[in-house]
Design an enzyme around this catalytic site. Structure first.
Site, PDB file in Angstrom:
ATOM      1  N   GLY A  28       0.846  -1.192   0.000  1.00  9.67           N
ATOM      2  CA  GLY A  28       0.000   0.000   0.000  1.00  9.67           C
ATOM      3  C   GLY A  28       0.877   1.236   0.000  1.00  9.67           C
ATOM      4  N   LEU A  29       0.264   2.376  -0.153  1.00  7.26           N
ATOM      5  CA  LEU A  29       0.999   3.637  -0.180  1.00  7.26           C
ATOM      6  C   LEU A  29       1.680   3.921   1.154  1.00  7.26           C
ATOM      7  CD1 LEU A  29      -1.680   5.863  -1.960  1.00  7.26           C
ATOM      8  CD2 LEU A  29       0.478   5.053  -2.969  1.00  7.26           C
ATOM      9  N   SER A  30       2.665   4.798   1.128  1.00  8.34           N
ATOM     10  CA  SER A  30       3.262   5.285   2.367  1.00  8.34           C
ATOM     11  C   SER A  30       2.171   5.973   3.182  1.00  8.34           C
ATOM     12  CB  SER A  30       4.377   6.288   2.044  1.00  8.34           C
ATOM     13  OG  SER A  30       4.938   6.813   3.223  1.00  8.34           O
ATOM     14  N   GLY A  31       2.069   5.622   4.459  1.00 11.38           N
ATOM     15  CA  GLY A  31       1.036   6.203   5.306  1.00 11.38           C
ATOM     16  C   GLY A  31      -0.290   5.473   5.261  1.00 11.38           C
TER      17      GLY A  31
ATOM     18  N   GLY B 159      -0.911   2.574   6.486  1.00  6.40           N
ATOM     19  CA  GLY B 159      -1.121   1.816   7.716  1.00  6.40           C
ATOM     20  C   GLY B 159      -0.543   0.415   7.678  1.00  6.40           C
ATOM     21  N   LYS B 160       0.255   0.120   6.651  1.00  7.59           N
ATOM     22  CA  LYS B 160       0.846  -1.225   6.503  1.00  7.59           C
ATOM     23  C   LYS B 160       1.595  -1.666   7.753  1.00  7.59           C
ATOM     24  CE  LYS B 160       3.494  -0.114   3.133  1.00  7.59           C
ATOM     25  NZ  LYS B 160       3.144   1.313   3.169  1.00  7.59           N
ATOM     26  N   SER B 161       2.555  -0.851   8.163  1.00  8.44           N
ATOM     27  CA  SER B 161       3.396  -1.225   9.302  1.00  8.44           C
ATOM     28  C   SER B 161       2.591  -1.298  10.590  1.00  8.44           C
ATOM     29  CB  SER B 161       4.550  -0.227   9.459  1.00  8.44           C
ATOM     30  OG  SER B 161       5.419  -0.288   8.350  1.00  8.44           O
TER      31      SER B 161
ATOM     32  N   SER C 254       6.167  -1.750  -2.046  1.00  7.93           N
ATOM     33  CA  SER C 254       6.250  -2.678  -3.191  1.00  7.93           C
ATOM     34  C   SER C 254       5.264  -2.270  -4.289  1.00  7.93           C
ATOM     35  CB  SER C 254       6.034  -4.127  -2.745  1.00  7.93           C
ATOM     36  OG  SER C 254       4.930  -4.278  -1.890  1.00  7.93           O
TER      37      SER C 254
END
Length: 201
Positions: free
Chosen positions: A35-38, A40-42, A109
């Site tokens: 997903g995009l930066s920000g 919420g992936k991490s 990615s």
């Protein structure tokens, strides 16, 4: 990328993947958060790992920023370097799957081809693509690292979502709405893992 020497031969371990999985009490898989930066992936990956740890599931979380401090510290953000970054992470994740772990990876990615490359390396049934789908405007409003602000100001080039493309998954195993509560997203992921008989607790 250099090819390995013909004298380098794969060593088969006496302890099998199945034996390791039996020891852990669950299957080895990769949950590939994209997903995009920000988006919420991490955050979601970390919360899921915490939930799995409480269920005595053996896990490891590979985070995009962390691997660039060591394993991929020599790489930049060109298309070629991003591809190599994902290739290396995919190889490490695959080794961890063979160790019987539930591996969580949190990487933008952005290209489908690289994600497919890892899927093929790990193998069908052991790769779960998790699309954390959060609108660009929300990601930009969150901007936890101030990267969108820099990208908009022209201080950061090739930033995904601004001047570099993000190719959203077309058939991810699970599609999460990144605007939902993290607890809801974690529950959806736990349900998926149970439905696929990856964890039983």
């Amino acid at each position: 990328m250099a090819l390995h020497d013909e004298n380098v031969v794969w060593h088969s371990h006496p302890v099998t993947v199945q034996q390791r999985e039996l020891h852990h009490g669950h299957r080895g898989v990769v949950l590939w958060f994209t997903g995009l930066s920000g988006s919420g992936k991490s955050t979601v990956a970390g919360a899921l790992e915490e939930a799995l740890h409480k269920l005595s599931v053996s896990t490891y979380l590979l985070d995009g920023d962390n691997v660039r401090h060591g394993l991929c510290s020599d790489l930049g953000f060109s298309d070629a370097d991003r591809k190599e970054n994902i290739r290396r992470v995919g190889e490490v994740a695959n080794l961890m799957v063979e160790a019987g772990l539930v591996v969580l990876t949190a990487f933008i990615s952005p290209h489908r081809a690289e994600r497919q490359m890892v899927r093929e390396r790990v193998g069908e049934g052991r790769f779960i693509e998790v699309f954390v789908d959060t609108p660009l405007a929300i990601c930009e409003a969150r901007d936890p690292k101030g990267l969108y602000k820099k990208a908009r100001a022209g201080e950061l080039r090739n930033f995904t979502g601004i001047d570099s493309v993000y190719e959203a998954p077309e058939s991810a195993e699970i599609h999460l709405n990144g605007e939902q509560l993290v607890t809801n997203l974690v529950q959806q992921l736990l349900d998926l893992l149970r439905q696929n008989d990856i964890i039983r607790s």
